[in-house]
Design a protein around this motif. Structure first.
Motif, PDB file in Angstrom:
ATOM      1  N   LEU A  24       0.828  -1.213   0.000  1.00 46.74           N
ATOM      2  CA  LEU A  24       0.000   0.000   0.000  1.00 46.74           C
ATOM      3  C   LEU A  24       0.860   1.259   0.000  1.00 46.74           C
ATOM      4  O   LEU A  24       0.583   2.218  -0.712  1.00 46.74           O
ATOM      5  CB  LEU A  24      -0.936  -0.001   1.218  1.00 46.74           C
ATOM      6  N   MET A  25       1.913   1.252   0.810  1.00 39.45           N
ATOM      7  CA  MET A  25       2.798   2.409   0.874  1.00 39.45           C
ATOM      8  C   MET A  25       3.499   2.623  -0.462  1.00 39.45           C
ATOM      9  O   MET A  25       3.626   3.763  -0.936  1.00 39.45           O
ATOM     10  CB  MET A  25       3.817   2.239   2.010  1.00 39.45           C
ATOM     11  N   GLU A  27       2.379   1.794  -3.405  1.00 37.40           N
ATOM     12  CA  GLU A  27       1.383   2.303  -4.343  1.00 37.40           C
ATOM     13  C   GLU A  27       1.113   3.789  -4.091  1.00 37.40           C
ATOM     14  O   GLU A  27       1.019   4.573  -5.031  1.00 37.40           O
ATOM     15  CB  GLU A  27       0.081   1.501  -4.251  1.00 37.40           C
ATOM     16  N   GLU A  28       1.003   4.164  -2.833  1.00 36.50           N
ATOM     17  CA  GLU A  28       0.775   5.567  -2.504  1.00 36.50           C
ATOM     18  C   GLU A  28       1.951   6.423  -2.946  1.00 36.50           C
ATOM     19  O   GLU A  28       1.764   7.503  -3.519  1.00 36.50           O
ATOM     20  CB  GLU A  28       0.533   5.731  -0.998  1.00 36.50           C
ATOM     21  N   ILE A  29       3.157   5.929  -2.696  1.00 33.84           N
ATOM     22  CA  ILE A  29       4.367   6.665  -3.106  1.00 33.84           C
ATOM     23  C   ILE A  29       4.406   6.777  -4.629  1.00 33.84           C
ATOM     24  O   ILE A  29       4.687   7.853  -5.172  1.00 33.84           O
ATOM     25  CB  ILE A  29       5.638   5.992  -2.543  1.00 33.84           C
ATOM     26  N   LYS A  30       4.108   5.692  -5.327  1.00 30.91           N
ATOM     27  CA  LYS A  30       4.091   5.726  -6.787  1.00 30.91           C
ATOM     28  C   LYS A  30       3.083   6.738  -7.296  1.00 30.91           C
ATOM     29  O   LYS A  30       3.364   7.505  -8.215  1.00 30.91           O
ATOM     30  CB  LYS A  30       3.760   4.340  -7.351  1.00 30.91           C
ATOM     31  N   GLN A  31       1.907   6.745  -6.692  1.00 29.75           N
ATOM     32  CA  GLN A  31       0.872   7.698  -7.117  1.00 29.75           C
ATOM     33  C   GLN A  31       1.319   9.140  -6.874  1.00 29.75           C
ATOM     34  O   GLN A  31       1.122  10.018  -7.708  1.00 29.75           O
ATOM     35  CB  GLN A  31      -0.446   7.420  -6.391  1.00 29.75           C
ATOM     36  N   GLU A  32       1.916   9.380  -5.704  1.00 28.24           N
ATOM     37  CA  GLU A  32       2.402  10.725  -5.399  1.00 28.24           C
ATOM     38  C   GLU A  32       3.501  11.147  -6.378  1.00 28.24           C
ATOM     39  O   GLU A  32       3.505  12.279  -6.864  1.00 28.24           O
ATOM     40  CB  GLU A  32       2.910  10.792  -3.961  1.00 28.24           C
ATOM     41  N   GLU A  35       1.984  11.869  -9.757  1.00 23.03           N
ATOM     42  CA  GLU A  35       1.279  13.158  -9.733  1.00 23.03           C
ATOM     43  C   GLU A  35       2.279  14.322  -9.781  1.00 23.03           C
ATOM     44  O   GLU A  35       2.088  15.287 -10.514  1.00 23.03           O
ATOM     45  CB  GLU A  35       0.381  13.255  -8.496  1.00 23.03           C
TER      46      GLU A  35
END
Length: 142
Positions: A24-25, A27-32, A35
């Motif tokens: 999850l972390m 994925e969140e880092i990748k999304q950030e 962006e």
């Protein structure tokens, strides 16, 4: 039944395994990161677009520059016409008197103004384009 590293489907816990949290972390880092990269790319594209527009706008002459160019072209045309008229009149004066003059009465001769004006107009028409290009420093193809 619990297997190592996994919860049983019957067991509902608010806690997740370390692997799930890492996933999850990530994925969140990748999304950030995506962006941020998207925003930076967008900002770069805008800067590049503005830079190119500025370059193009510098190539387009302003209204004042267009007017100055028109005035300069008109002045050049008048200079060329004046110069060619002087040349034509000098050539006219070098012609034999029987071509330049016409008889008025028995003993009186007068310059044939109609012929002179026609000669000057023809001379200017024949030489105008070449001399104008020369004046404006345009490539001259002979």
């Amino acid at each position: 039944m619990l297997q190592e590293g996994k919860y049983s489907p019957n067991f509902s816990s608010p806690f997740r395994t370390i692997h799930e949290l890492r996933k999850l972390m990530k994925e969140e880092i990748k999304q950030e990161v995506r962006e941020e990269l998207r925003q930076e790319l967008f900002a770069y594209q805008q800067r590049e677009y503005r830079r190119q527009m500025d370059q193009w706008m510098r190539l387009i002459p302003s209204e004042a520059e267009k007017k100055q160019e028109i005035i300069a072209n008109i002045k050049a045309q008048k200079r060329v016409e004046s110069k060619l008229e002087k040349e034509a009149l000098l050539l006219w004066d070098q012609k034999p008197s029987n071509e330049r003059m016409k008889r008025i009465g028995w003993f009186r001769w007068e310059e044939n103004r109609e012929r002179r004006e026609q000669f000057v107009r023809t001379y200017i028409e024949e030489h105008f384009e070449y001399h104008l290009k020369k004046e404006l420093k345009v490539n001259i193809m002979i």
